[in-house]
Write a protein that holds these residues in place. Structure first.
Motif, PDB file in Angstrom:
ATOM      1  N   GLU A  53      55.327  15.573  68.520  1.00 52.52           N
ATOM      2  CA  GLU A  53      56.186  15.201  67.380  1.00 52.52           C
ATOM      3  C   GLU A  53      55.390  15.165  66.074  1.00 52.52           C
ATOM      4  O   GLU A  53      55.965  15.193  64.989  1.00 52.52           O
ATOM      5  CB  GLU A  53      56.830  13.811  67.583  1.00 52.52           C
ATOM      6  CG  GLU A  53      57.761  13.672  68.770  1.00 52.52           C
ATOM      7  CD  GLU A  53      56.997  13.549  70.085  1.00 52.52           C
ATOM      8  OE1 GLU A  53      56.386  12.494  70.318  1.00 52.52           O
ATOM      9  OE2 GLU A  53      56.981  14.530  70.867  1.00 52.52           O
ATOM     10  N   HIS A  54      54.099  15.076  66.174  1.00 54.62           N
ATOM     11  CA  HIS A  54      53.277  14.990  64.961  1.00 54.62           C
ATOM     12  C   HIS A  54      52.902  16.341  64.369  1.00 54.62           C
ATOM     13  O   HIS A  54      52.250  16.411  63.336  1.00 54.62           O
ATOM     14  CB  HIS A  54      51.997  14.189  65.240  1.00 54.62           C
ATOM     15  CG  HIS A  54      52.231  12.715  65.323  1.00 54.62           C
ATOM     16  ND1 HIS A  54      51.344  11.848  65.898  1.00 54.62           N
ATOM     17  CD2 HIS A  54      53.282  11.966  64.897  1.00 54.62           C
ATOM     18  CE1 HIS A  54      51.832  10.619  65.826  1.00 54.62           C
ATOM     19  NE2 HIS A  54      53.019  10.667  65.230  1.00 54.62           N
ATOM     20  N   MET A  55      53.320  17.413  65.044  1.00 55.42           N
ATOM     21  CA  MET A  55      52.873  18.729  64.589  1.00 55.42           C
ATOM     22  C   MET A  55      53.360  19.063  63.181  1.00 55.42           C
ATOM     23  O   MET A  55      52.611  19.615  62.372  1.00 55.42           O
ATOM     24  CB  MET A  55      53.299  19.812  65.579  1.00 55.42           C
ATOM     25  CG  MET A  55      52.449  19.774  66.848  1.00 55.42           C
ATOM     26  SD  MET A  55      52.740  21.157  67.943  1.00 55.42           S
ATOM     27  CE  MET A  55      51.813  22.433  67.140  1.00 55.42           C
ATOM     28  N   ALA A  56      54.600  18.717  62.886  1.00 54.91           N
ATOM     29  CA  ALA A  56      55.156  19.057  61.575  1.00 54.91           C
ATOM     30  C   ALA A  56      54.389  18.349  60.455  1.00 54.91           C
ATOM     31  O   ALA A  56      54.029  18.967  59.441  1.00 54.91           O
ATOM     32  CB  ALA A  56      56.638  18.702  61.526  1.00 54.91           C
ATOM     33  N   THR A  57      54.134  17.043  60.643  1.00 53.58           N
ATOM     34  CA  THR A  57      53.391  16.284  59.633  1.00 53.58           C
ATOM     35  C   THR A  57      51.972  16.837  59.490  1.00 53.58           C
ATOM     36  O   THR A  57      51.450  17.001  58.383  1.00 53.58           O
ATOM     37  CB  THR A  57      53.300  14.787  60.021  1.00 53.58           C
ATOM     38  OG1 THR A  57      54.510  14.421  60.673  1.00 53.58           O
ATOM     39  CG2 THR A  57      53.062  13.921  58.810  1.00 53.58           C
ATOM     40  N   ALA A  58      51.351  17.123  60.657  1.00 57.43           N
ATOM     41  CA  ALA A  58      49.994  17.668  60.620  1.00 57.43           C
ATOM     42  C   ALA A  58      49.980  18.988  59.859  1.00 57.43           C
ATOM     43  O   ALA A  58      49.059  19.257  59.078  1.00 57.43           O
ATOM     44  CB  ALA A  58      49.476  17.862  62.044  1.00 57.43           C
ATOM     45  N   ALA A  59      51.016  19.790  60.053  1.00 62.82           N
ATOM     46  CA  ALA A  59      51.103  21.077  59.360  1.00 62.82           C
ATOM     47  C   ALA A  59      51.163  20.871  57.850  1.00 62.82           C
ATOM     48  O   ALA A  59      50.538  21.599  57.081  1.00 62.82           O
ATOM     49  CB  ALA A  59      52.322  21.859  59.848  1.00 62.82           C
ATOM     50  N   GLU A  60      51.893  19.849  57.444  1.00 61.91           N
ATOM     51  CA  GLU A  60      51.967  19.509  56.005  1.00 61.91           C
ATOM     52  C   GLU A  60      50.588  19.168  55.459  1.00 61.91           C
ATOM     53  O   GLU A  60      50.182  19.642  54.393  1.00 61.91           O
ATOM     54  CB  GLU A  60      52.836  18.256  55.810  1.00 61.91           C
ATOM     55  CG  GLU A  60      54.254  18.513  55.387  1.00 61.91           C
ATOM     56  CD  GLU A  60      55.030  17.185  55.411  1.00 61.91           C
ATOM     57  OE1 GLU A  60      54.508  16.168  54.895  1.00 61.91           O
ATOM     58  OE2 GLU A  60      56.143  17.194  55.968  1.00 61.91           O
ATOM     59  N   VAL A  61      49.874  18.333  56.206  1.00 60.01           N
ATOM     60  CA  VAL A  61      48.520  17.936  55.787  1.00 60.01           C
ATOM     61  C   VAL A  61      47.636  19.175  55.645  1.00 60.01           C
ATOM     62  O   VAL A  61      46.968  19.369  54.630  1.00 60.01           O
ATOM     63  CB  VAL A  61      47.898  16.943  56.797  1.00 60.01           C
ATOM     64  CG1 VAL A  61      46.428  16.682  56.459  1.00 60.01           C
ATOM     65  CG2 VAL A  61      48.695  15.647  56.832  1.00 60.01           C
ATOM     66  N   LEU A  62      47.664  20.031  56.679  1.00 60.70           N
ATOM     67  CA  LEU A  62      46.799  21.212  56.663  1.00 60.70           C
ATOM     68  C   LEU A  62      47.152  22.153  55.523  1.00 60.70           C
ATOM     69  O   LEU A  62      46.278  22.769  54.917  1.00 60.70           O
ATOM     70  CB  LEU A  62      46.876  21.945  58.005  1.00 60.70           C
ATOM     71  CG  LEU A  62      46.256  21.223  59.201  1.00 60.70           C
ATOM     72  CD1 LEU A  62      46.321  22.095  60.439  1.00 60.70           C
ATOM     73  CD2 LEU A  62      44.813  20.813  58.930  1.00 60.70           C
ATOM     74  N   ALA A  63      48.456  22.239  55.230  1.00 58.21           N
ATOM     75  CA  ALA A  63      48.891  23.130  54.145  1.00 58.21           C
ATOM     76  C   ALA A  63      48.211  22.747  52.837  1.00 58.21           C
ATOM     77  O   ALA A  63      47.898  23.604  52.005  1.00 58.21           O
ATOM     78  CB  ALA A  63      50.407  23.082  54.009  1.00 58.21           C
ATOM     79  N   GLY A  64      47.944  21.441  52.682  1.00 55.83           N
ATOM     80  CA  GLY A  64      47.286  20.948  51.474  1.00 55.83           C
ATOM     81  C   GLY A  64      45.825  21.404  51.346  1.00 55.83           C
ATOM     82  O   GLY A  64      45.260  21.399  50.261  1.00 55.83           O
TER      83      GLY A  64
END
Ligand SMILES: Nc1ncnc2c1ncn2[C@@H]1O[C@H](COP(=O)(O)OP(=O)(O)OP(=O)(O)O)[C@@H](O)[C@H]1O
Ligand SMILES: [Mg+2]
Length: 335
Positions: free
Chosen positions: A239-250
């Motif tokens: 479930e944390h993949m989407a949030t992690a993806a946001e972080v990485l995008a930064g």
């Protein structure tokens, strides 16, 4: 001045197949060239042309300072080749095989015997030394064959897939033998399916595809060409993949790749270890638990994939991958 192995515009066709379509090579004395390429690329054909077993249709080849096309017999006396010259006699023992090679090279009987003992030891064949070679396992035969190629230490060596079929321990041991050989001044051209082997042993790498050298350089140079570093994160909860993806995008310098089943995210970055620390901090602030995180540099496998459009074969048994490559291998052709 050309190196110990030099080729210019080598062409060899078999019917419609241009196995070599203008190959240039230059291997400085005392160095190792790793010849990489998918099945059917022309590696064995190149080795056979350079070792006088096959006459190229056109082009030039000089080995150990001798013109291969003009003076094949002299070339043969200056090179070692694992695979063909050192044909193992099934009915002789390992020891007898090695002594025989020594005698073929006009060594004295005593010296040939001593050399055989040395090589049997080095290749871990002492226990089987006095058994006929036909009782040897595949890996033992391979080692005997390589030992035979090393009876006299020629200034230039060719090894066509020297460690195919060896288990990891024997492969490592052979790498040590090869390193010793090269530190003694031998020039070596080796073909391999194991990119790790090329990475480990070769000073220079030439990638061959469809009879052409398509890239050339040190392992590091080729990796740098393929692209920079990436951050890879494995999150604990899917479930944390989407949030992690946001972080990485930064932090990323390109789009993030998500692998749902392994919970792995990958993003290209620049900035190295310092950036990695920042990514970890940010993930922590957002409450994302991670199982693994790391900075990954391209491997030679990545290089191979991006250059040839398909992965190198790793172990025997993956032969069915060949169907996807659009090439026809020697084994296939033989069917
Ligand atoms: N004696 C031959 N007769 C006909 N075609 C051949 C012959 N030898 C090689 N070829 C063809 O030439 C091409 C190059 O073959 P080669 O054996 O040099 O490839 P390779 O790079 O060594 O491949 P592998 O990784 O499978 O050993 C292939 O298409 C092969 O089918
Ligand atoms: Mg081959």
């Amino acid at each position: 001045m050309p190196g110990a192995i030099y080729a210019e515009g080598l062409v060899k066709a078999f019917g419609d197949v241009r196995a070599l379509d203008g190959v240039d090579l230059d291997v400085p004395e005392g160095t190792v060239l790793g010849l990489l390429g998918p099945n059917g690329a022309g590696k064995t054909t190149a080795v056979r042309c350079l070792t006088t077993l096959l006459r190229p249709d056109s082009g030039k080849a000089v080995v150990a300072g001798i013109d291969v096309l003009k003076h094949p017999n002299e070339v043969r006396r200056s090179i070692g080749l694992s695979g063909q010259f050192a044909a193992v006699d099934e009915y002789l023992t390992g020891r007898e095989n090695l002594q025989m090679v020594g005698q073929l090279y006009q060594m004295r009987a005593k010296a040939a015997k001593a050399r055989a003992v040395e090589l049997l030891e080095q290749f871990h064949l002492s226990d089987a030394a006095d058994r006929p070679a036909k009782t040897y396992s595949g890996g033992m035969r391979r080692r005997l064959d390589l030992a035979a190629a090393l009876v006299v230490s020629p200034p230039v060596m060719f090894m066509d897939e020297p460690t195919t079929g060896l288990d990891p321990r024997n492969r490592q041991q052979l790498w040590e033998v090869i390193k010793q050989l090269v530190s003694g001044g031998t020039t070596l051209l080796l073909t391999t399916q194991y990119l790790e082997e090329a990475d480990h042993l070769a000073h220079d790498i030439a990638v061959v595809d469809r009879g052409h050298v398509i890239a050339r350089g040190t392992s590091d140079q080729l990796k740098a060409r393929t692209g920079g570093e990436r951050v890879e994160v494995v999150v604990h909860e899917r479930e944390h993949m989407a949030t992690a993806a946001e972080v990485l995008a930064g932090f990323g310098k390109g789009s993030t790749t998500l692998e749902q089943h392994t919970r792995k995210l990958t993003v290209p970055v620049t900035g190295g270890a310092k950036l990695l620390a920042e990514v970890i901090r940010e993930l922590d602030i957002r409450g994302i638990e991670i199982d693994d995180i790391g900075l990954r540099r391209p491997t030679l496998d990545d290089v191979f994939l991006s250059l040839t459009g398909h992965a190198a074969e790793t172990e025997a048994g993956e032969d069915d991958l060949e169907a996807d490559t659009g090439h026809q291998s020697e084994k296939e052709a033989a069917k």
